[in-house]
Design a protein around this motif. Structure first.
Motif, PDB file in Angstrom:
ATOM      1  N   LYS A 129      38.077  46.406  37.699  1.00 20.21           N
ATOM      2  CA  LYS A 129      37.148  45.349  37.350  1.00 20.21           C
ATOM      3  C   LYS A 129      37.466  44.128  38.221  1.00 20.21           C
ATOM      4  O   LYS A 129      38.539  44.036  38.780  1.00 20.21           O
ATOM      5  CB  LYS A 129      37.247  44.992  35.863  1.00 20.21           C
ATOM      6  N   GLY A 130      36.489  43.224  38.319  1.00 21.43           N
ATOM      7  CA  GLY A 130      36.743  42.016  39.113  1.00 21.43           C
ATOM      8  C   GLY A 130      35.908  41.931  40.367  1.00 21.43           C
ATOM      9  O   GLY A 130      36.089  41.020  41.167  1.00 21.43           O
ATOM     10  N   GLY A 131      34.949  42.888  40.532  1.00 25.89           N
ATOM     11  CA  GLY A 131      34.019  42.800  41.661  1.00 25.89           C
ATOM     12  C   GLY A 131      33.268  41.471  41.651  1.00 25.89           C
ATOM     13  O   GLY A 131      32.822  40.989  42.689  1.00 25.89           O
ATOM     14  N   GLY A 132      33.137  40.887  40.487  1.00 29.16           N
ATOM     15  CA  GLY A 132      32.481  39.581  40.355  1.00 29.16           C
ATOM     16  C   GLY A 132      33.493  38.475  40.065  1.00 29.16           C
ATOM     17  O   GLY A 132      33.100  37.375  39.650  1.00 29.16           O
ATOM     18  N   ALA A 133      34.760  38.760  40.250  1.00 22.67           N
ATOM     19  CA  ALA A 133      35.859  37.775  40.101  1.00 22.67           C
ATOM     20  C   ALA A 133      36.057  37.293  38.663  1.00 22.67           C
ATOM     21  O   ALA A 133      36.594  36.212  38.441  1.00 22.67           O
ATOM     22  CB  ALA A 133      35.647  36.576  41.031  1.00 22.67           C
ATOM     23  N   CYS A 134      35.661  38.113  37.700  1.00 21.53           N
ATOM     24  CA  CYS A 134      35.743  37.684  36.288  1.00 21.53           C
ATOM     25  C   CYS A 134      36.864  38.362  35.514  1.00 21.53           C
ATOM     26  O   CYS A 134      36.953  38.222  34.295  1.00 21.53           O
ATOM     27  CB  CYS A 134      34.418  37.984  35.584  1.00 21.53           C
ATOM     28  N   HIS A 135      37.739  39.106  36.186  1.00 24.50           N
ATOM     29  CA  HIS A 135      38.622  40.022  35.463  1.00 24.50           C
ATOM     30  C   HIS A 135      39.704  39.361  34.622  1.00 24.50           C
ATOM     31  O   HIS A 135      40.215  39.974  33.696  1.00 24.50           O
ATOM     32  CB  HIS A 135      39.236  41.046  36.419  1.00 24.50           C
TER      33      HIS A 135
END
Ligand SMILES: O=C[C@H](O)[C@H](O)[C@H](O)COP(=O)(O)O
Length: 289
Positions: A134-140
């Motif tokens: 997860k974290g492709g959108g930097a929200c992980h």
């Protein structure tokens, strides 16, 4: 327990009422017939997961980030105002906060509600043991806090994300949130100690300079070879030990189930059964589990 069949409407649901502004900033969700195959798959996964896991007794609900999550919120809204008026929704970042507000749902935060009934979130890739990137959108970072706070953590994605080993289709690497002043040191650690020589600082697209997360931090993307990605827990632990790392976008043994919408209208479900064993099954198009 059998899963319910999913009734996908062919007309758009009522547009969310904006509490924040007269001009909603998130796009309205188009009717199913106009969605691409990928979008239909995301919606199918999201609807199925909501139908199965967001029950009337669930009052505190975590809402993840990404392009699949708007369909989660759409399906929750369709459960009706009567059910939703007594619920509070916890966002994983700016995007999901806007979704919650624009859908006229009650907004809360994890510092008020450190125990969440169910969190539903997207994923960049999910392996055969329900580990995910997860974290492709930097929200992980916030996503992991909400995943840990949840009694039940559920993933939703389209069929491309369903893999045996992480890094199969999602190739940018493991997202790592770092405090800005430590980024060069952590990059050096990734290149020379952690075995990711192609790790890079994530650069912004419509801004000069690096991507800055909702928490004011930078993101490093660290690809690992296929052999290394067979043991994501070990990689996660080693990266997390580096000083300057805030959080790693590997979620290991956290999800209870993952729902993948398929191109033929079926849904693949991976879920944890007894003793941590993972079972995979397919819900036929419009059918039962
Ligand atoms: O930081 C972003 C999140 O981890 C997303 O949940 C993830 O990137 C999946 O997003 P999408 O549903 O757009 O593929």
């Amino acid at each position: 327990m059998p899963l319910p069949s999913v009734d996908i409407p062919t007309t758009p649901l009522a547009r969310p009422v904006s509490m924040a502004s007269a001009t909603p900033i998130s796009p309205s969700i188009p009717p199913l017939a106009t969605l691409s195959a990928i979008e239909q798959s995301k919606r199918l996964a999201a609807y199925t997961a909501v139908d199965k896991h967001i029950l009337p007794e669930h009052k505190v609900i975590g809402i993840g980030s990404g392009s699949t999550v708007p369909y989660v919120v759409e399906r929750i809204v369709s459960q009706g105002a009567e059910l939703n008026k007594d619920r509070v929704f916890i966002p994983t970042g700016f995007q999901s906060k806007e979704l919650i507000v624009l859908s006229a749902l009650n907004l809360g935060d994890v510092d008020q509600y450190p125990t969440i009934d169910v969190t539903i979130d997207g994923a960049d890739e999910v392996d055969h043991e329900l580990n995910c990137i997860k974290g492709g959108g930097a929200c992980h970072l916030r996503e992991k806090v909400l995943a840990e706070a949840a009694k039940t953590f559920i993933l939703v994605a389209d069929y491309r994300k369903n893999v045996k080993y992480l890094g199969t289709n999602f190739t940018p690497g493991v997202p790592i949130e770092v405090v800005p002043f430590a980024y060069a040191k952590v990059l050096q650690n990734m290149h020379h100690i952690l075995g990711s020589p192609r790790a890079t600082l994530r650069m912004a697209v419509a801004k000069a300079g690096p991507v800055v997360s909702d928490n004011g931090n930078f993101i490093i993307d660290a690809p690992f070879d296929n052999g290394q990605m067979k043991e994501p827990l070990g990689i996660m632990a080693r990266i997390k030990m580096l000083t300057g790392v805030v959080e790693v976008g590997l979620f290991c043994h956290m999800a209870q189930a993952a729902y993948f919408g398929n191109q033929d209208g079926s849904v693949t479900v991976k879920r944890k059964v007894e003793k941590g064993k993972i079972e995979e099954a397919v819900i036929a198009a419009g059918g039962q589990f």
